[in-house]
Design a protein around this motif. Structure first.
Motif, short mmCIF file in Angstrom:
data_model
loop_
_atom_site.label_atom_id
_atom_site.label_comp_id
_atom_site.label_asym_id
_atom_site.label_seq_id
_atom_site.Cartn_x
_atom_site.Cartn_y
_atom_site.Cartn_z
N PHE A 162 33.07 40.03 23.42
CA PHE A 162 32.52 41.27 23.95
C PHE A 162 33.65 42.25 24.27
CE2 PHE A 162 29.95 43.30 27.63
CZ PHE A 162 29.30 44.16 26.77
N LEU A 163 34.68 41.73 24.95
CA LEU A 163 35.83 42.56 25.34
C LEU A 163 36.52 43.14 24.10
CD1 LEU A 163 37.90 43.56 27.48
CD2 LEU A 163 39.10 41.41 27.19
N GLN A 164 36.73 42.30 23.09
CA GLN A 164 37.46 42.77 21.91
C GLN A 164 36.64 43.79 21.12
OE1 GLN A 164 38.61 39.06 20.08
NE2 GLN A 164 40.47 38.92 21.30
N ALA A 218 36.35 45.36 34.05
CA ALA A 218 35.46 44.39 34.69
C ALA A 218 35.57 43.02 34.01
CB ALA A 218 34.01 44.89 34.64
N LEU A 219 35.57 43.03 32.68
CA LEU A 219 35.63 41.76 31.94
C LEU A 219 36.96 41.05 32.17
CD1 LEU A 219 33.99 42.91 28.58
CD2 LEU A 219 32.99 41.35 30.27
N LYS A 220 38.04 41.84 32.28
CA LYS A 220 39.36 41.21 32.52
C LYS A 220 39.42 40.59 33.91
CE LYS A 220 41.81 44.33 29.40
NZ LYS A 220 42.43 45.66 29.37
N ALA A 221 38.66 41.14 34.84
CA ALA A 221 38.70 40.61 36.22
C ALA A 221 37.90 39.33 36.35
CB ALA A 221 38.16 41.66 37.19
N LEU A 222 36.88 39.16 35.51
CA LEU A 222 36.03 37.98 35.63
C LEU A 222 36.72 36.76 35.02
CD1 LEU A 222 32.60 39.54 34.65
CD2 LEU A 222 33.29 38.82 36.93
N GLU A 223 36.45 35.60 35.60
CA GLU A 223 37.01 34.37 35.04
C GLU A 223 35.91 33.66 34.27
OE1 GLU A 223 38.22 32.71 38.71
OE2 GLU A 223 40.16 33.69 38.70
N GLY A 224 36.29 32.89 33.28
CA GLY A 224 35.28 32.14 32.53
C GLY A 224 35.05 32.74 31.17
N PRO A 230 22.41 51.29 37.10
CA PRO A 230 23.63 50.48 37.09
C PRO A 230 23.35 49.10 36.51
CG PRO A 230 23.26 51.42 39.27
CD PRO A 230 22.05 51.73 38.47
N PHE A 231 24.33 48.54 35.81
CA PHE A 231 24.14 47.17 35.30
C PHE A 231 25.23 46.26 35.87
CE2 PHE A 231 26.61 49.54 32.17
CZ PHE A 231 27.62 48.67 31.78
N VAL A 232 24.91 44.96 35.84
CA VAL A 232 25.75 43.97 36.51
C VAL A 232 26.33 43.00 35.49
CG1 VAL A 232 25.68 42.01 38.11
CG2 VAL A 232 24.44 44.10 38.67
N ILE A 233 27.62 42.70 35.63
CA ILE A 233 28.28 41.70 34.78
C ILE A 233 28.76 40.58 35.69
CG2 ILE A 233 30.06 41.28 33.04
CD1 ILE A 233 30.26 44.27 32.58
N ASN A 284 26.85 31.06 35.91
CA ASN A 284 26.91 29.98 36.93
C ASN A 284 27.97 30.19 38.01
OD1 ASN A 284 25.00 28.72 35.33
ND2 ASN A 284 26.55 27.62 34.16
N ASP A 285 28.31 31.44 38.29
CA ASP A 285 29.28 31.68 39.36
C ASP A 285 28.82 32.91 40.13
OD1 ASP A 285 31.35 32.12 41.06
OD2 ASP A 285 32.88 32.40 39.52
N ASP A 286 28.43 32.68 41.39
CA ASP A 286 27.92 33.80 42.19
C ASP A 286 28.99 34.45 43.04
OD1 ASP A 286 25.43 33.80 41.24
OD2 ASP A 286 24.55 32.54 42.81
N SER A 287 30.23 33.98 42.93
CA SER A 287 31.24 34.50 43.85
C SER A 287 31.79 35.85 43.39
CB SER A 287 32.38 33.49 44.00
OG SER A 287 33.13 33.45 42.80
N MET A 288 31.50 36.24 42.13
CA MET A 288 32.05 37.49 41.59
C MET A 288 30.97 38.31 40.94
SD MET A 288 35.49 36.60 39.61
CE MET A 288 35.34 34.86 39.49
N LEU A 289 31.12 39.62 41.07
CA LEU A 289 30.14 40.50 40.44
C LEU A 289 30.82 41.83 40.13
CD1 LEU A 289 26.61 41.21 41.82
CD2 LEU A 289 28.24 43.05 41.79
N GLN A 290 30.52 42.37 38.96
CA GLN A 290 31.02 43.70 38.59
C GLN A 290 29.80 44.57 38.28
OE1 GLN A 290 34.31 44.53 38.51
NE2 GLN A 290 35.05 42.47 38.96
#
Length: 378
Positions: free
Chosen positions: A271-273, A338-344, A357-360, A364-370
């Motif tokens: 997606f990022l590329q 946003a994608l670079k900040a997320l892990e996984g 607004p949309f959310v990325i 299975n990880d609720d600790s992060m949200l963009q």
């Protein structure tokens, strides 16, 4: 004052405190580094009155001698010259001696510099912080939380409060939120808090970025003390003070949609590329806008059209597409950040319509949200 010190230790400390020294300050002495030699070792301080950094070099550490203090004392030296001199000294041992009228001699090997110093008594005192309410957090977790939020702070001074990251601590959970009103980054973690104090403060983004650069990637605990207008981070041999921003941070919880109409599960890297490629033609045009369209068979099209330059479109296969078909436009830069900040490797993107607004999130990880606001394109 007179002491002999290991050059590598001195260089490291000078580099750390330099991060707080500004050449544009209304208080001339703050363009200097304060050096204090005492029985335990040598302490260096740099400050621009928003951020203050104190680095301590102990006389001995791990059975190695770092510093020999021959005569205790203090001086303030011009940071710009002192830092350059120290870096380029020829030998591993440095001798620093202060004579009359704060005149300071720096010797190493056959090189000898003489610098005009200033009276350390004139240097502003660091904030005195009552260390009653301390909470601790592993250094690498702190760095991750900063990295995953600080990029979303506002760079515009029109709303100064948005140039900081909102830190909220309640029930042992630390929540960090940054927004520039076009996007929002949120990261939360459970932490070790000795008392159940609650805090809601805003730390300047610049302070957190500088702190992050100084800290090593270790899982050693860093102590954090928050007062009315200051925050103090205490790491090994390092104190980092920052002022807090005045004012109330906007309530961002209302921005985050509770439900969604279109949900994508995607490979983060693909997606990022694809967005990166589509943005190649969008950079010149208005606002770096890229368009995403979903199709029924799990294909997603990423496209960009710049009438003066040309157009690009690319299809990527989603792992899953649920809900209504959608066409939406957004800033390529914001989504890439946003994608670079997320892990996984796998992410979920949840849309509630082309103008909402949309959310990325990482699957299975609720600790992060963009969260990102779309761009109107008509």
């Amino acid at each position: 004052m007179k002491f002999v010190i290991q050059k590598d230790k001195l260089v490291q400390s000078v580099q750390d405190v330099m991060k707080a020294v500004s050449s544009r300050t209304t208080i001339p002495i703050l363009t200097g580094i304060k050096i204090v030699a005492h029985s335990e070792g040598v302490t260096l301080t740099g400050s621009d009155s928003d951020i203050s950094i104190e680095s301590f070099i102990p006389s001995e550490e791990d059975d190695k001698e770092n510093v020999e203090v021959i005569q205790a004392g203090s001086v303030v030296l011009q940071a710009k010259f002192f830092s350059e001199i120290v870096k380029k000294l020829p030998k591993d041992i440095v001798e620093i001696e202060v004579g009359n009228h704060h005149s300071t001699t720096i010797r190493s090997g056959k090189a000898e510099f003489s610098l005009n110093g200033l009276d350390a008594e004139e240097y502003p005192h660091l904030p005195q912080i009552e260390e009653e309410n301390i909470f601790k957090i592993p250094t690498d977790l702190l760095k991750a939380m900063v990295r995953q939020t600080v990029f979303a702070v506002s760079t515009s001074e029109t709303r100064p409060i948005l140039t900081g990251v909102n830190w909220k601590l309640e029930n042992g959970e630390l929540i960090c939120i940054a927004t520039d009103s076009h996007r929002l980054a949120l990261r939360k973690a459970m932490i070790d808090s000795e008392n159940l104090e609650t805090y809601n403060v805003v730390i300047p983004g610049k302070s957190l970025s500088e702190l992050s650069k100084i800290l090593d990637d270790t899982n050693e605990l860093i102590e954090i003390v928050i007062t009315e207008n200051q925050v103090l981070f205490k790491a090994k041999n390092l104190l980092f003070f920052s002022r807090l921003l005045d004012g109330n941070y906007p309530d961002t919880s209302r921005l985050i949609p509770a439900d969604s109409k279109t949900n994508l599960t995607l490979n983060s890297k693909d997606f990022l590329q694809a967005i990166d490629r589509a943005s190649l033609l969008a950079k010149e045009a208005r606002n770096n806008v890229v368009k995403l369209s979903t199709f029924t068979d799990g294909l997603i099209e990423i496209s960009s059209n710049s009438p003066e330059i040309g157009k690009v479109s690319e299809e990527i296969q989603a792992e899953e597409v649920q809900g209504e078909e959608l066409k939406i436009s957004f800033s390529a830069k914001y989504v890439m950040d946003a994608l670079k900040a997320l892990e996984g490797t796998e992410i979920n993107v949840n849309f509630t319509g082309a103008m909402r607004p949309f959310v990325i999130k990482t699957t299975n990880d609720d600790s992060m949200l963009q969260l990102i606001l779309p761009v109107r394109t008509y």
